[in-house]
Enzyme design. Structure first.
Site, short mmCIF file in Angstrom:
data_model
loop_
_atom_site.label_atom_id
_atom_site.label_comp_id
_atom_site.label_asym_id
_atom_site.label_seq_id
_atom_site.Cartn_x
_atom_site.Cartn_y
_atom_site.Cartn_z
N ARG A 1 35.35 -26.27 -10.51
CA ARG A 1 35.14 -25.09 -9.76
C ARG A 1 34.73 -25.41 -8.48
O ARG A 1 33.72 -26.12 -8.35
CB ARG A 1 34.26 -24.32 -10.70
CG ARG A 1 34.83 -23.78 -11.89
CD ARG A 1 35.85 -22.72 -11.71
NE ARG A 1 36.64 -22.18 -12.92
CZ ARG A 1 37.74 -22.54 -13.23
NH1 ARG A 1 38.48 -23.47 -12.68
NH2 ARG A 1 38.55 -21.87 -14.22
N GLU B 1 38.09 -17.97 -3.28
CA GLU B 1 39.55 -18.25 -3.40
C GLU B 1 40.22 -16.92 -3.05
O GLU B 1 39.72 -15.74 -3.64
CB GLU B 1 39.99 -19.09 -4.70
CG GLU B 1 39.58 -20.20 -4.80
CD GLU B 1 39.81 -21.22 -6.08
OE1 GLU B 1 40.45 -20.36 -6.90
OE2 GLU B 1 39.00 -22.13 -6.42
N HIS C 1 44.22 -24.11 -6.44
CA HIS C 1 43.79 -24.01 -7.50
C HIS C 1 45.18 -23.99 -8.72
O HIS C 1 45.47 -23.09 -9.32
CB HIS C 1 43.04 -22.66 -7.89
CG HIS C 1 42.17 -22.62 -8.95
ND1 HIS C 1 41.15 -22.09 -9.29
CD2 HIS C 1 42.50 -23.27 -10.29
CE1 HIS C 1 40.63 -22.11 -10.45
NE2 HIS C 1 41.33 -23.13 -11.00
P1 NAD Z 1 34.56 -29.42 -20.90
O1 NAD Z 1 33.83 -28.25 -21.45
O2 NAD Z 1 35.43 -30.06 -21.90
O3 NAD Z 1 33.84 -30.50 -20.20
C1 NAD Z 1 32.92 -30.30 -19.04
C2 NAD Z 1 31.93 -31.26 -19.25
O4 NAD Z 1 30.81 -31.21 -18.27
C3 NAD Z 1 31.12 -31.37 -20.64
O5 NAD Z 1 31.18 -32.62 -21.19
C4 NAD Z 1 29.70 -30.76 -20.25
O6 NAD Z 1 28.86 -31.71 -21.23
C5 NAD Z 1 29.66 -31.30 -19.00
N1 NAD Z 1 28.54 -30.69 -18.10
C6 NAD Z 1 28.09 -29.49 -18.34
N2 NAD Z 1 26.97 -29.42 -17.42
C7 NAD Z 1 26.81 -30.48 -16.69
C8 NAD Z 1 26.05 -30.56 -15.54
N3 NAD Z 1 25.13 -30.10 -15.16
N4 NAD Z 1 26.20 -32.24 -15.14
C9 NAD Z 1 27.04 -32.91 -15.58
N5 NAD Z 1 27.86 -32.83 -16.59
C10 NAD Z 1 27.85 -31.35 -16.94
O7 NAD Z 1 35.57 -28.64 -19.74
P2 NAD Z 1 37.03 -29.02 -19.28
O8 NAD Z 1 37.95 -28.40 -20.14
O9 NAD Z 1 37.02 -30.60 -19.32
O10 NAD Z 1 37.21 -28.35 -17.96
C11 NAD Z 1 36.26 -28.99 -16.89
C12 NAD Z 1 36.42 -28.18 -15.76
O11 NAD Z 1 37.73 -28.06 -15.14
C13 NAD Z 1 36.07 -26.66 -15.84
O12 NAD Z 1 35.32 -26.11 -14.69
C14 NAD Z 1 37.28 -25.99 -16.04
O13 NAD Z 1 36.96 -24.56 -15.67
C15 NAD Z 1 37.95 -26.86 -14.77
N6 NAD Z 1 39.46 -26.74 -15.07
C16 NAD Z 1 40.04 -26.18 -13.59
C17 NAD Z 1 41.63 -26.32 -13.45
C18 NAD Z 1 42.22 -26.24 -12.47
O14 NAD Z 1 43.19 -25.38 -12.46
N7 NAD Z 1 41.79 -26.88 -11.24
C19 NAD Z 1 42.05 -26.22 -15.10
C20 NAD Z 1 41.52 -26.53 -16.12
C21 NAD Z 1 40.34 -26.58 -16.13
#
Ligand code: NAD
Length: 306
Positions: A232, A261, A280
């Site tokens: 994000r 964005e 994105h």
């Molecule tokens: P997820 O919930 O499986 O993993 C997120 C991880 O971040 C978790 O293990 C959590 O413990 C950790 N976390 C939370 N707060 C934290 C902090 N302060 N410091 C360190 N670690 C922390 O999520 P995911 O499915 O792996 O998605 C990850 C990110 O990718 C999300 O923000 C999601 O919105 C984004 N995403 C972006 C796109 C894109 O189009 N670019 C696509 C899919 C997901």
């Protein structure tokens, strides 16, 4: 009585037909993700949405029959979860649908950054052949730092290991099992920033992750690091990032997400040769789209029928 399903955004045709053929449902598609037809909204029992549909109190007040919202995305940023809770509406998402796609784009950016693909491409298109100006680095034997060892971060880590990289990670909330399964040491945030040659962010948008990379960290971050963010935009302070790029502290940067964005056309990020930008598109693959639609359809079935 049939349950009314209002689909507000792109949704795979196969999954649409799967729901439509079911006698329990009346399935309606909206023409525009932000302007939902009131006559259907007031009687909808379920909304299937993507991030272009914002769910707020205003909308919930109108949708008086609403029981369920399924967003075909990983994040919930476009949904006011306090409001859905207040109105007793269940919210589900499809976070497993885009793990591969988001991890793959992350690696697309990493490889583009370390081999200067973007600069090389521009050079060839301009009719130039100054090969000496394009020098990359090898990844094998270098250190990859994962911030957020969740679904996507873990997959990114596996790919880094396949490249022969030493992977380290910071995630205060992930289970030890996750670190042990991948044989990855659990480091502090500061240690990861100081020791990694490549680093990528895979954390959710929260108060805690807001600007979790800012000037105070750029002061000591490993010089010459490759920095990637596909999570994000709010995670990185963009002004501070631009300052670090201008100081020459980063080898290259790959960004799929931005504080605002679409990215402002005047953003300094557009001016640096060692920055690769995508709009994105981490979840934008045919496969993720089909998977998200089918997962949403299955979740809907389970909610209303099973
Ligand atoms: P997820 O919930 O499986 O993993 C997120 C991880 O971040 C978790 O293990 C959590 O413990 C950790 N976390 C939370 N707060 C934290 C902090 N302060 N410091 C360190 N670690 C922390 O999520 P995911 O499915 O792996 O998605 C990850 C990110 O990718 C999300 O923000 C999601 O919105 C984004 N995403 C972006 C796109 C894109 O189009 N670019 C696509 C899919 C997901």
């Amino acid at each position: 009585m049939k349950k009314k399903i209002l689909i507000t955004d792109r949704f795979a045709q196969d999954s649409f037909l799967y729901l439509q053929q079911h006698s329990h449902f009346e399935v309606v598609r909206a023409d525009h993700p932000q302007h939902l037809p009131l006559e259907h909204l007031v009687s909808a029992n379920c909304l299937i949405i993507r991030s272009r549909t914002t769910i707020d109190e205003e909308l919930l007040k109108k949708a008086r029959q609403l029981q369920l919202i399924i967003t075909c995305t990983s994040g919930f940023d476009h949904i006011d979860l306090d409001a859905t809770q207040k109105w007793g509406v269940t919210v589900m998402h499809t976070p497993t649908a885009n793990i591969e796609s988001a991890a793959q784009l992350t690696w697309g950016l990493v490889l583009s950054c370390v081999n200067n693909v973007q600069q090389a491409h521009k050079m060839v298109k301009a009719g130039e052949w100054k090969r000496d100006l394009i020098t990359g680095i090898e990844l094998c034997g270098r250190t990859y730092g994962v911030i957020g060892l969740g679904r996507i971060g873990s997959r990114v880590a596996e790919i880094a290991q396949a490249f022969g990289m030493n992977v380290v990670a910071f995630d205060p909330y992930a289970d030890d099992e996750n670190f042990e399964r991948l044989k990855i040491p659990r480091l502090s945030y500061e240690e990861v920033l100081k020791t990694s040659d490549v680093i990528s962010f895979h954390v959710p948008k929260t108060v805690e992750t807001d600007h979790m990379l800012n000037r105070s960290h750029f002061e000591y971050i490993h010089r010459g690091i490759v920095l990637i963010n596909t999570s994000r935009g709010s995670v990185i302070n963009e002004n501070d990032l631009c300052e670090a790029i201008e100081k020459g502290w980063l080898r290259s940067v790959g960004l799929d997400v931005f504080e605002k964005e679409p990215l402002n056309r005047n953003s300094n990020l557009l001016t640096y040769p060692n920055v690769v930008l995508t709009p994105h598109i981490g979840a934008n693959t045919e496969d993720a789209f089909f998977k998200a639609s089918q997962i949403a359809a299955n979740k809907l079935m389970a909610f209303f029928i099973d």
